[in-house]
Write a protein that holds these residues in place. Sequence first.
Motif, PDB file in Angstrom:
ATOM      1  N   LEU A   3      -8.848  63.710 -21.747  1.00  0.00           N
ATOM      2  CA  LEU A   3     -10.318  64.443 -21.750  1.00  0.00           C
ATOM      3  C   LEU A   3      -9.873  65.693 -22.910  1.00  0.00           C
ATOM      4  O   LEU A   3      -8.775  66.096 -23.159  1.00  0.00           O
ATOM      5  CB  LEU A   3     -10.394  65.394 -20.518  1.00  0.00           C
ATOM      6  N   PRO A   4     -10.875  66.211 -23.584  1.00  0.00           N
ATOM      7  CA  PRO A   4     -10.763  67.013 -24.641  1.00  0.00           C
ATOM      8  C   PRO A   4     -10.243  68.507 -23.871  1.00  0.00           C
ATOM      9  O   PRO A   4     -10.751  68.873 -22.811  1.00  0.00           O
ATOM     10  CB  PRO A   4     -12.149  67.309 -25.110  1.00  0.00           C
ATOM     11  N   GLU A   5      -9.127  69.057 -24.714  1.00  0.00           N
ATOM     12  CA  GLU A   5      -8.356  70.241 -23.879  1.00  0.00           C
ATOM     13  C   GLU A   5      -8.567  71.270 -25.013  1.00  0.00           C
ATOM     14  O   GLU A   5      -8.760  71.131 -26.313  1.00  0.00           O
ATOM     15  CB  GLU A   5      -7.079  69.747 -23.745  1.00  0.00           C
ATOM     16  N   PRO A   6      -8.542  72.490 -24.617  1.00  0.00           N
ATOM     17  CA  PRO A   6      -8.521  72.889 -23.099  1.00  0.00           C
ATOM     18  C   PRO A   6      -9.698  72.848 -22.438  1.00  0.00           C
ATOM     19  O   PRO A   6     -10.910  72.957 -22.891  1.00  0.00           O
ATOM     20  CB  PRO A   6      -8.141  74.438 -23.077  1.00  0.00           C
ATOM     21  N   ILE A   7      -9.622  72.261 -21.258  1.00  0.00           N
ATOM     22  CA  ILE A   7     -10.747  72.112 -20.137  1.00  0.00           C
ATOM     23  C   ILE A   7     -11.096  73.203 -19.701  1.00  0.00           C
ATOM     24  O   ILE A   7     -10.695  74.064 -18.845  1.00  0.00           O
ATOM     25  CB  ILE A   7     -10.376  71.095 -19.187  1.00  0.00           C
ATOM     26  N   PRO A   8     -12.540  73.615 -19.974  1.00  0.00           N
ATOM     27  CA  PRO A   8     -13.110  75.029 -19.159  1.00  0.00           C
ATOM     28  C   PRO A   8     -13.275  74.948 -17.729  1.00  0.00           C
ATOM     29  O   PRO A   8     -13.874  74.021 -17.278  1.00  0.00           O
ATOM     30  CB  PRO A   8     -14.369  75.180 -19.644  1.00  0.00           C
ATOM     31  N   LEU A   9     -12.580  75.832 -16.771  1.00  0.00           N
ATOM     32  CA  LEU A   9     -12.668  75.777 -15.479  1.00  0.00           C
ATOM     33  C   LEU A   9     -13.624  76.983 -15.012  1.00  0.00           C
ATOM     34  O   LEU A   9     -12.883  78.167 -14.367  1.00  0.00           O
ATOM     35  CB  LEU A   9     -11.230  76.128 -14.945  1.00  0.00           C
ATOM     36  N   TYR A  10     -14.820  76.868 -15.495  1.00  0.00           N
ATOM     37  CA  TYR A  10     -15.760  78.008 -15.142  1.00  0.00           C
ATOM     38  C   TYR A  10     -17.204  77.773 -15.360  1.00  0.00           C
ATOM     39  O   TYR A  10     -17.338  76.496 -15.778  1.00  0.00           O
ATOM     40  CB  TYR A  10     -15.331  79.392 -15.740  1.00  0.00           C
ATOM     41  N   GLY A  11     -18.095  78.407 -14.671  1.00  0.00           N
ATOM     42  CA  GLY A  11     -19.368  78.116 -14.824  1.00  0.00           C
ATOM     43  C   GLY A  11     -20.065  77.917 -13.257  1.00  0.00           C
ATOM     44  O   GLY A  11     -19.270  77.177 -12.436  1.00  0.00           O
ATOM     45  N   PRO A  12     -21.436  78.006 -13.231  1.00  0.00           N
ATOM     46  CA  PRO A  12     -21.690  77.976 -11.927  1.00  0.00           C
ATOM     47  C   PRO A  12     -21.819  76.467 -11.460  1.00  0.00           C
ATOM     48  O   PRO A  12     -21.790  76.194 -10.022  1.00  0.00           O
ATOM     49  CB  PRO A  12     -23.411  78.362 -12.351  1.00  0.00           C
ATOM     50  N   GLU A  13     -21.945  75.285 -12.246  1.00  0.00           N
ATOM     51  CA  GLU A  13     -21.848  74.278 -11.664  1.00  0.00           C
ATOM     52  C   GLU A  13     -20.224  73.669 -11.428  1.00  0.00           C
ATOM     53  O   GLU A  13     -19.979  73.086 -10.367  1.00  0.00           O
ATOM     54  CB  GLU A  13     -22.354  73.085 -12.753  1.00  0.00           C
ATOM     55  N   TYR A  14     -19.509  74.115 -12.036  1.00  0.00           N
ATOM     56  CA  TYR A  14     -18.146  74.113 -11.781  1.00  0.00           C
ATOM     57  C   TYR A  14     -17.706  74.653 -10.272  1.00  0.00           C
ATOM     58  O   TYR A  14     -17.167  74.182  -9.392  1.00  0.00           O
ATOM     59  CB  TYR A  14     -17.150  74.416 -12.713  1.00  0.00           C
ATOM     60  N   LYS A  15     -18.167  75.882 -10.442  1.00  0.00           N
ATOM     61  CA  LYS A  15     -17.866  76.676  -9.238  1.00  0.00           C
ATOM     62  C   LYS A  15     -18.607  75.680  -7.740  1.00  0.00           C
ATOM     63  O   LYS A  15     -18.180  75.864  -6.706  1.00  0.00           O
ATOM     64  CB  LYS A  15     -17.970  78.051  -9.223  1.00  0.00           C
ATOM     65  N   ARG A  16     -19.726  75.538  -8.010  1.00  0.00           N
ATOM     66  CA  ARG A  16     -20.524  74.612  -6.760  1.00  0.00           C
ATOM     67  C   ARG A  16     -19.761  73.650  -6.370  1.00  0.00           C
ATOM     68  O   ARG A  16     -19.533  73.558  -5.133  1.00  0.00           O
ATOM     69  CB  ARG A  16     -21.930  74.569  -7.293  1.00  0.00           C
ATOM     70  N   ASP A  17     -19.176  72.761  -7.419  1.00  0.00           N
ATOM     71  CA  ASP A  17     -18.779  71.578  -6.964  1.00  0.00           C
ATOM     72  C   ASP A  17     -17.693  71.213  -8.023  1.00  0.00           C
ATOM     73  O   ASP A  17     -17.846  70.539  -9.134  1.00  0.00           O
ATOM     74  CB  ASP A  17     -19.899  70.298  -6.660  1.00  0.00           C
ATOM     75  N   PRO A  18     -16.460  71.463  -8.197  1.00  0.00           N
ATOM     76  CA  PRO A  18     -15.488  71.289  -8.931  1.00  0.00           C
ATOM     77  C   PRO A  18     -14.899  69.850  -8.822  1.00  0.00           C
ATOM     78  O   PRO A  18     -14.140  69.322  -9.666  1.00  0.00           O
ATOM     79  CB  PRO A  18     -14.526  72.299  -8.688  1.00  0.00           C
ATOM     80  N   TYR A  19     -15.211  69.134  -7.800  1.00  0.00           N
ATOM     81  CA  TYR A  19     -14.554  67.841  -7.351  1.00  0.00           C
ATOM     82  C   TYR A  19     -14.754  66.738  -8.356  1.00  0.00           C
ATOM     83  O   TYR A  19     -13.681  65.854  -8.704  1.00  0.00           O
ATOM     84  CB  TYR A  19     -14.675  67.540  -6.008  1.00  0.00           C
ATOM     85  N   PRO A  20     -15.986  66.536  -8.948  1.00  0.00           N
ATOM     86  CA  PRO A  20     -16.318  65.393 -10.000  1.00  0.00           C
ATOM     87  C   PRO A  20     -15.001  65.612 -11.206  1.00  0.00           C
ATOM     88  O   PRO A  20     -14.610  64.554 -11.723  1.00  0.00           O
ATOM     89  CB  PRO A  20     -17.443  65.567 -10.383  1.00  0.00           C
ATOM     90  N   LEU A  21     -15.036  67.014 -11.429  1.00  0.00           N
ATOM     91  CA  LEU A  21     -14.183  67.357 -12.752  1.00  0.00           C
ATOM     92  C   LEU A  21     -12.651  66.950 -12.435  1.00  0.00           C
ATOM     93  O   LEU A  21     -12.331  66.252 -13.088  1.00  0.00           O
ATOM     94  CB  LEU A  21     -14.464  68.646 -13.235  1.00  0.00           C
ATOM     95  N   TYR A  22     -12.353  67.304 -11.260  1.00  0.00           N
ATOM     96  CA  TYR A  22     -10.907  67.252 -10.803  1.00  0.00           C
ATOM     97  C   TYR A  22     -10.635  65.628 -10.595  1.00  0.00           C
ATOM     98  O   TYR A  22      -9.531  65.098 -11.008  1.00  0.00           O
ATOM     99  CB  TYR A  22     -10.768  67.752  -9.391  1.00  0.00           C
ATOM    100  N   ALA A  23     -11.650  64.587 -10.289  1.00  0.00           N
ATOM    101  CA  ALA A  23     -11.468  63.191 -10.132  1.00  0.00           C
ATOM    102  C   ALA A  23     -11.157  62.720 -11.699  1.00  0.00           C
ATOM    103  O   ALA A  23     -10.403  61.933 -11.770  1.00  0.00           O
ATOM    104  CB  ALA A  23     -12.659  62.529  -9.715  1.00  0.00           C
ATOM    105  N   ARG A  24     -12.021  63.293 -12.581  1.00  0.00           N
ATOM    106  CA  ARG A  24     -11.789  62.741 -13.878  1.00  0.00           C
ATOM    107  C   ARG A  24     -10.411  63.151 -14.464  1.00  0.00           C
ATOM    108  O   ARG A  24      -9.500  62.474 -15.199  1.00  0.00           O
ATOM    109  CB  ARG A  24     -12.692  63.336 -14.885  1.00  0.00           C
TER     110      ARG A  24
END
Length: 415
Positions: A3-24
Amino acid sequence: MPLPEPIPLYGPEYKRDPYPLYARMRAAGPIHRVRFPSGVTAWLVTGHAAAQRTLADPRLGKNHALGNDRWRENASIMPEPQHSQLQVHLLHQDAPKHTAMRRLITDAFAPRRVEELRPRFQEMADALVDAMPADADSADLVRCFAARFPFQVLAEVIGLPPHLAVRFRRDWGKVVAPVGPTDPGRPAYEALLRELQGYIAEVVADRRAAPGDGLLSRLVTARDAGELTEEELDSMIFQLLVAGQEPVTNQITTAVVSLLRAPEALERLRAEPGLLPAAVEELLRIDSAFELTTWRFLAEDADLHGRRVPAGDSVIVSLCAANRDPERFPDPDTLDLDRAQGSHLAFGHGTHFCPGAALARAELQVALGTLLTRLPGLRLAVPEEELPWIPAVLGRGVGELPVAFDRPACPRPRG
């Protein structure tokens, strides 16, 4: 695929459901460079096996002094003098200091003592439900219950006297959320910090003048006996007041949301209250209030899960990503009340395993059991997409939880 790094860990969609990103991220590898809202970059560990190894890795220290200049520049750590005065608690200590400080608090949170206090916790939970508005179509479960119950329990457990407990402001808990030096909210953040520090000073003075047998009094006695410095005492009280309640508030909300998403599981749990202990473990696993751990640092450059990590860079473990690793938990995105228990990482792992885990488990069992028993027909009063997930960097939870329920069946059980 990387995945392109650094990966951003913020934003409304990330906070609502971070699990798809974590799976990737898990699929691409166990460790990645990430960026937080403050601009600080870090190394994030995601897989369950890698997380366990990282949390027990003796090369990684917790003391902020190990952080390098790149981390310190954007880490949004507390300003001085508060950083030196309030940030030398257990979470930022390594052995042997961590061992000695932890020993001072373990008795207060021992499983036997927690069980002795469980009837008192039940009284508190019932009283809060009794006080919920009887003439409204819905109620905010955070304001009416989840934000109040954990603090009442904490005050009882640590010996915070009522005249001080009533003056505690929940807003003071916001001081653990990173606010960068150039953030427009920094002045308000620093004002809250000074207010909380003043409150802690009052707690110390009160317990010194009128000592009791509670944990706070014992910590003041340990300071006066030379076992703690003044800064360590204030920092431990800071950690108890902030980390001892807000995560349980958030965990109540994530648990209720998870149950409302799985109505069959909710109804089964209501019908079979004996499942509560196992259900709480599964609810902790599927959506933990401690999403990410706090910083860890290497004292020298080293390999970590196949990546070269420079000394002083921050290393963080995603407990939520580890707890949904399909290599450890089959069908990890499903709430399964019959799942074989063991090895979720909601309370961490290793020497920094949460000392209040037994208390948190009891609080969650009492809270959820009370809500399910006394609020039949419990349901969301707004569409789920309208729930406001808190923007906290390390934690998960909703700031408001509007619910409706069938009021005629809500009297307190007798006997």
